[in-house]
Write a protein that holds these residues in place. Structure first.
Motif, PDB file in Angstrom:
ATOM      1  N   LEU A 117     -15.999  11.925   0.887  1.00 51.66           N
ATOM      2  CA  LEU A 117     -16.361  11.998   2.240  1.00 51.66           C
ATOM      3  C   LEU A 117     -16.075  12.497   3.134  1.00 51.66           C
ATOM      4  O   LEU A 117     -16.836  14.079   3.489  1.00 51.66           O
ATOM      5  CB  LEU A 117     -16.492  11.370   2.967  1.00 51.66           C
TER       6      LEU A 117
ATOM      7  N   TYR B 287     -18.359  16.486   3.775  1.00 52.84           N
ATOM      8  CA  TYR B 287     -18.194  17.059   4.618  1.00 52.84           C
ATOM      9  C   TYR B 287     -17.461  18.875   4.787  1.00 52.84           C
ATOM     10  O   TYR B 287     -18.096  19.541   5.211  1.00 52.84           O
ATOM     11  CB  TYR B 287     -17.484  16.634   6.040  1.00 52.84           C
TER      12      TYR B 287
ATOM     13  N   ILE C  35     -25.832  14.254   5.198  1.00 53.29           N
ATOM     14  CA  ILE C  35     -25.036  12.833   4.877  1.00 53.29           C
ATOM     15  C   ILE C  35     -25.767  12.042   3.780  1.00 53.29           C
ATOM     16  O   ILE C  35     -24.912  11.568   3.539  1.00 53.29           O
ATOM     17  CB  ILE C  35     -25.877  12.229   6.337  1.00 53.29           C
ATOM     18  N   ILE C  36     -26.752  11.865   3.708  1.00 52.01           N
ATOM     19  CA  ILE C  36     -26.823  10.973   2.383  1.00 52.01           C
ATOM     20  C   ILE C  36     -26.881  10.886   1.371  1.00 52.01           C
ATOM     21  O   ILE C  36     -25.952  11.176   0.077  1.00 52.01           O
ATOM     22  CB  ILE C  36     -28.673  10.753   2.344  1.00 52.01           C
ATOM     23  N   PRO C  37     -26.446  12.311   1.048  1.00 48.09           N
ATOM     24  CA  PRO C  37     -26.193  13.548  -0.353  1.00 48.09           C
ATOM     25  C   PRO C  37     -24.369  12.964   0.015  1.00 48.09           C
ATOM     26  O   PRO C  37     -24.006  12.567  -1.611  1.00 48.09           O
ATOM     27  CB  PRO C  37     -26.667  14.455  -0.700  1.00 48.09           C
TER      28      PRO C  37
ATOM     29  N   LEU D 175     -22.852  10.505   1.010  1.00 48.33           N
ATOM     30  CA  LEU D 175     -22.537   9.092   0.870  1.00 48.33           C
ATOM     31  C   LEU D 175     -22.471   8.868  -0.458  1.00 48.33           C
ATOM     32  O   LEU D 175     -21.830   8.229  -1.126  1.00 48.33           O
ATOM     33  CB  LEU D 175     -23.443   8.696   1.604  1.00 48.33           C
ATOM     34  N   VAL D 176     -23.724   9.601  -1.082  1.00 49.45           N
ATOM     35  CA  VAL D 176     -24.372   8.673  -2.498  1.00 49.45           C
ATOM     36  C   VAL D 176     -22.978   9.653  -3.316  1.00 49.45           C
ATOM     37  O   VAL D 176     -23.160   9.064  -4.323  1.00 49.45           O
ATOM     38  CB  VAL D 176     -26.020   9.679  -3.217  1.00 49.45           C
TER      39      VAL D 176
ATOM     40  N   SER E  12     -20.238  10.617  -3.309  1.00 49.09           N
ATOM     41  CA  SER E  12     -18.878   9.984  -2.483  1.00 49.09           C
ATOM     42  C   SER E  12     -18.857   8.311  -3.634  1.00 49.09           C
ATOM     43  O   SER E  12     -17.839   8.344  -4.069  1.00 49.09           O
ATOM     44  CB  SER E  12     -18.688   9.473  -0.989  1.00 49.09           C
TER      45      SER E  12
END
Length: 186
Positions: A79, A83, A164-166, A168-169, A171
């Motif tokens: 993460l 970011y 946000i979603i990419p 998380l996926v 990671s």
């Protein structure tokens, strides 16, 4: 001063900053490519550059796991890498685009505003139905008063929401931890 240098001397931060720098430069090259073939390189045409962000975030997580983590990557590391790469890439691309539309070809920004206004007028009936006439007129007037300096924060805010979603996926995909508690080590 040594504490500041020591803080930035962490592999996770150095790697993320480097991948973020490369991401920003690649996004700017994509912008220049759109400009070279005669497409307005801002707005809807520029959305495809987010693929560069996703590829570079995945590459950074993979590289960190392979070279720095010795095959391990915690979720928080993925993460953090995601970011930082995304934010630094968006900042660098935003500033490069800002300098381009300010000093090299201001017409690009003018064309972008014209395209935004015509898009809003094309979907006027739907927008008025959803948000109301007063809000539509406010949005339409805001487009006309948009400044070049808003490009940087627009780039960062859009990329942050889109990522946000990419992140998380990615990671979760590259996550691999040492579950030493569950293993019998003698």
């Amino acid at each position: 001063m040594k504490s500041i240098i020591a803080y930035f001397n962490k592999p996770i931060l150095k790697l993320s900053l480097l991948f973020g720098l490369v991401t920003g430069i690649l996004v700017f090259i994509f912008f220049l490519g759109l400009y070279a073939i005669g497409i307005v390189p801002l707005g809807n045409n520029k959305v495809l550059d987010f693929g560069i962000h996703v590829i570079m975030i995945a590459g950074a997580c993979w590289y960190y796991r392979k070279k720095v983590g010795n095959g391990l990557l915690h979720l928080w590391e993925g993460l953090t890498i995601g970011y930082v790469v995304n934010t630094i890439g968006a900042l660098i691309a935003g500033w490069l685009i800002y300098f381009f539309v300010t000093y090299i070809d201001p017409q690009v920004f003018t064309d972008y505003l014209t395209q935004m206004k015509s898009l809003m007028m094309a979907g006027r009936t739907e927008l008025v139905k959803n948000i109301g006439q007063a809000e539509f007129l406010r949005m339409y007037n805001d487009v006309g008063t948009m400044q070049r300096s808003e490009i940087v924060m627009d780039e960062v805010s859009k990329k942050t929401v889109m990522a946000i979603i990419p992140i998380l996926v990615i990671s979760l995909i590259f996550r691999k931890q040492d579950y030493g508690v569950y293993q019998n080590k003698r």
